[in-house]
Design a protein around this motif. Structure first.
Motif, mmCIF file in Angstrom:
data_model
loop_
_atom_site.group_PDB
_atom_site.id
_atom_site.type_symbol
_atom_site.label_atom_id
_atom_site.label_comp_id
_atom_site.label_asym_id
_atom_site.label_seq_id
_atom_site.Cartn_x
_atom_site.Cartn_y
_atom_site.Cartn_z
ATOM 1 N N LYS A 267 0.828 -1.210 0.000
ATOM 2 C CA LYS A 267 0.000 0.000 0.000
ATOM 3 C C LYS A 267 0.863 1.261 0.000
ATOM 4 C CE LYS A 267 -4.073 2.053 0.780
ATOM 5 N NZ LYS A 267 -5.097 2.056 -0.245
ATOM 6 N N VAL A 268 2.043 1.146 0.580
ATOM 7 C CA VAL A 268 2.936 2.305 0.670
ATOM 8 C C VAL A 268 3.280 2.830 -0.720
ATOM 9 C CG1 VAL A 268 5.200 3.096 1.466
ATOM 10 C CG2 VAL A 268 3.896 1.472 2.839
ATOM 11 N N LYS A 269 3.398 1.890 -1.684
ATOM 12 C CA LYS A 269 3.772 2.297 -3.038
ATOM 13 C C LYS A 269 2.708 3.188 -3.670
ATOM 14 C CE LYS A 269 6.260 -2.015 -3.770
ATOM 15 N NZ LYS A 269 6.139 -3.370 -4.330
ATOM 16 N N THR A 270 1.437 2.853 -3.417
ATOM 17 C CA THR A 270 0.366 3.621 -4.052
ATOM 18 C C THR A 270 -0.121 4.775 -3.186
ATOM 19 O OG1 THR A 270 -1.227 2.059 -3.140
ATOM 20 C CG2 THR A 270 -0.489 1.682 -5.403
ATOM 21 N N ARG A 271 -0.053 4.612 -1.883
ATOM 22 C CA ARG A 271 -0.586 5.674 -1.009
ATOM 23 C C ARG A 271 0.223 5.772 0.288
ATOM 24 N NH1 ARG A 271 -6.893 7.139 -1.005
ATOM 25 N NH2 ARG A 271 -6.325 7.371 -3.164
ATOM 26 N N PRO A 272 1.414 6.348 0.208
ATOM 27 C CA PRO A 272 2.259 6.427 1.415
ATOM 28 C C PRO A 272 1.617 7.245 2.537
ATOM 29 C CG PRO A 272 3.154 7.757 -0.385
ATOM 30 C CD PRO A 272 2.057 6.936 -0.972
ATOM 31 N N GLY A 273 0.725 8.163 2.160
ATOM 32 C CA GLY A 273 0.093 9.006 3.170
ATOM 33 C C GLY A 273 -0.816 8.250 4.120
#
Lengths: 292, 162
Positions: free
Chosen positions: B58-64
Motif C-alpha cells: 500500500k505504501v507504493k500507491t498511497r504512502p500518506g
C-alpha cells in the motif's frame, strides 16, 4: 431535552415509507434461506432489466478488478455472490431513503449510504475472523440495512444534535440511542426494525437492524451476525462519518466470544474498508441518478 | 479561492494564499498539518493507520495512509516547494485520533495513530504546537493559507480554532 415528536408519529411515518421493489424484496427473502438455489436468484434478476444492467456494470467495474469482461448475468451473479446481489437491489430500491440529507444528524446527502456501505464492507471482512461459520454476503447485506431507521428519525430530529451531544457529554443520557428515545420516544434501531417488519425482511436482517448497538440482547441464534454488524458499524465510524451520532455508542466487549480480532486485524479491516469504499460506491451509484 | 481536499491517505501542500487545505470526517484518522512560515506553505496528510509494515504494498500507491511513511512523503513534497526538507522552522498541528467507548482498548486505533505520528515527528525533531486529539467525535479540519488559521468542525458541536 425537549420532546420533538411522539412514538406514534414515528410509527405512522414508517407506515408511509414506500415498499421495496418486488425484485429486491424477493431477493432478500430467497437469499435468506440457507438452502436456496442460485438459479432462483438468476431468475429474479433476469426479470428486472435495470437490475441486470446494474449488476453487470458492477461486476465489470474496477472495484472487482477482473481481467476479463463478464457479459452474462449468470456468471456475474456467480462471481459477486447471490447475497451481494440482494444488497445491490436493496440499494437501488430504497435509493431515496439512503441518499437523503440526514438533517436530523447534521449529515449531508448520502451520509447514511456512505456509512452503511462502509459498514457492509467491514461486516464482510469481519466475517473472516468469526469463530463460527458466518456468511460474508449476509453480513454485507445486513450492513447495508442496519441504520435505515435513521432515515425515518432524521426528519423529526432537526436542530437536536447539540442537545443530544451535551446530554451524552454530561452523562445525562448513556448514548445517542437514549437521546433519540428522549426526543422522539423511539430510537433508530427500533424504528429500523419496524420498517424492516413492514418490508417483510428476513428475520436475521430484522435482528441485525434491531440489535446492532445492543448485540447481547439479540436472540442467541442471530447473535453472530448481529455482533458482526455491531463491530462493523463501529469500524465504519472510526473510518470517518459526517453525522452527529458518530462514535456516540458503546462497544460491547463480549464480541470476543464470536470474533478473534487483534488490533492489527482491525487495522486490516479498516484498510479494506477505505480501499473498497470509493470503487464500490462509484460502481453502485454511477449508473443511476439519485432520486431525492 | 480554491480548496485542496484530501481524502483518506492523501497528502498535499499549497503556497497559494487563496487556498484552503481541508480534510473531512476524521474518525480515528489524524490530520498532520505542517506549516512553513518562511515560504508560507501549508501541507497536510490524512493518516489512517500507524505503521506501514501492516501492508508494505500500500505504501507504493498511497504512502500518506500510514504515519511512518505519510509524514516523510509530505516533507518531501514540501521540500520540492522550497521548504526545508527536514521541516526546520515548521509549525506543526494535529487533529483527529478519536475513539469509541471501548473497555478493552483493542479498538483504540486513534491513540496508536497519535503515538505513531508523534514518534515519526520526533525523528525530525518536530513536535506539535497545538493538538486536538482523542475524545469521541469526528472532526473536519481546514487550514486557511491567507490567515494560517486551523478550523475544526464536528456535526452538532459547531466549529473552533486550533
Amino acid at each position: 431535552m425537549k420532546q420533538r415528536a411522539t412514538r406514534e408519529e414515528i410509527l405512522k411515518a414508517i407506515q408511509n415509507v414506500p415498499l421495496l421493489s418486488p425484485s429486491a424484496s424477493q431477493l432478500l427473502q430467497v437469499t435468506a434461506r440457507e438452502d436456496h438455489d442460485i438459479q432462483d436468484v438468476i431468475d429474479i434478476v433476469k426479470c428486472d432489466s435495470a437490475l441486470t444492467a446494474r449488476v453487470l456494470k458492477i461486476v465489470n467495474s474496477v472495484a472487482y478488478g477482473l481481467a476479463y469482461q463478464v457479459s452474462t448475468i449468470d456468471r456475474a451473479i456467480s462471481y459477486l455472490g447471490d447475497r451481494t446481489i440482494a444488497g445491490i437491489a436493496l440499494g437501488d430500491s430504497a435509493s431515496a431513503l439512503f441518499h437523503k440529507e440526514l438533517a436530523g444528524y447534521e449529515g449531508p446527502k448520502s451520509e447514511l449510504w456512505n456509512h452503511d456501505l462502509r459498514t457492509a464492507i467491514a461486516a464482510r471482512e469481519i466475517a473472516r475472523y468469526a469463530t463460527q461459520p458466518l456468511n460474508a454476503d449476509v453480513a454485507f447485506t445486513a450492513g447495508i440495512l442496519h441504520a435505515v431507521g435513521k432515515a425515518v428519525l432524521s426528519d423529526f430530529l432537526s436542530n437536536s444534535a447539540n442537545d443530544v451531544l451535551i446530554g451524552i457529554d454530561s452523562h445525562e443520557v448513556g448514548d445517542y440511542l437514549a437521546g433519540e428515545r428522549e426526543l422522539v420516544g423511539i430510537d433508530h434501531t427500533e424504528a429500523g426494525f419496524e420498517l424492516a417488519k413492514n418490508w417483510d425482511l428476513p428475520e436475521s436482517l430484522q435482528m441485525a437492524i434491531r440489535y446492532h448497538h445492543n448485540p447481547a440482547d439479540a436472540p442467541q441464534e442471530h447473535q453472530l451476525l448481529v455482533y458482526a454488524v455491531h463491530l462493523a458499524c463501529i469500524i465504519a465510524m472510526m473510518c470517518g462519518s459526517q453525522a452527529s451520532d458518530s462514535l456516540q455508542y458503546h462497544l460491547d466487549k463480549n464480541y470476543t466470544d464470536f470474533f478473534d480480532l487483534t488490533s492489527e486485524q482491525i487495522a486490516l479491516v479498516m484498510l479494506e474498508v477505505n480501499e473498497s469504499f470509493d470503487t464500490l460506491n462509484n460502481a453502485m451509484t454511477d449508473t443511476k441518478e439519485t432520486q431525492i | 479561492m480554491s480548496n485542496l481536499i484530501l481524502g483518506v491517505g492523501e497528502f498535499g501542500a499549497s503556497k497559494s494564499s487563496a487556498d484552503i487545505v481541508k480534510t473531512f470526517a476524521l474518525g480515528s484518522c489524524i490530520a498532520v498539518i505542517l506549516m512553513c512560515p518562511k515560504t508560507r506553505t501549508v501541507g497536510m496528510v490524512h493518516v489512517a493507520l500507524p505503521e506501514s509494515k501492516i501492508n508494505p504494498e500500500k505504501v507504493k500507491t498511497r504512502p500518506g495512509y500510514f504515519a511512518d511513511t505519510g509524514i516523510p512523503a509530505l516533507l518531501q513534497q514540501m521540500a520540492g516547494m522550497g521548504c526545508d526538507p527536514r521541516g526546520r522552522g515548521f509549525i506543526v498541528k494535529l487533529a483527529g485520533g478519536a475513539k469509541i467507548m471501548d473497555p478493552n482498548n483493542t479498538f483504540n486505533i486513534g491513540k496508536r495513530n497519535a503515538l505513531a505520528v508523534k514518534k515519526t515527528l520526533w525523528k525530525y525533531a518536530l513536535g506539535p504546537v497545538a493538538e486536538d486529539l482523542g475524545a469521541t467525535y469526528s472532526r473536519t479540519v481546514s487550514v486557511s493559507l491567507a490567515t494560517g488559521e486551523v478550523t475544526i468542525s464536528s456535526p452538532g458541536r459547531g466549529d473552533w480554532k486550533l
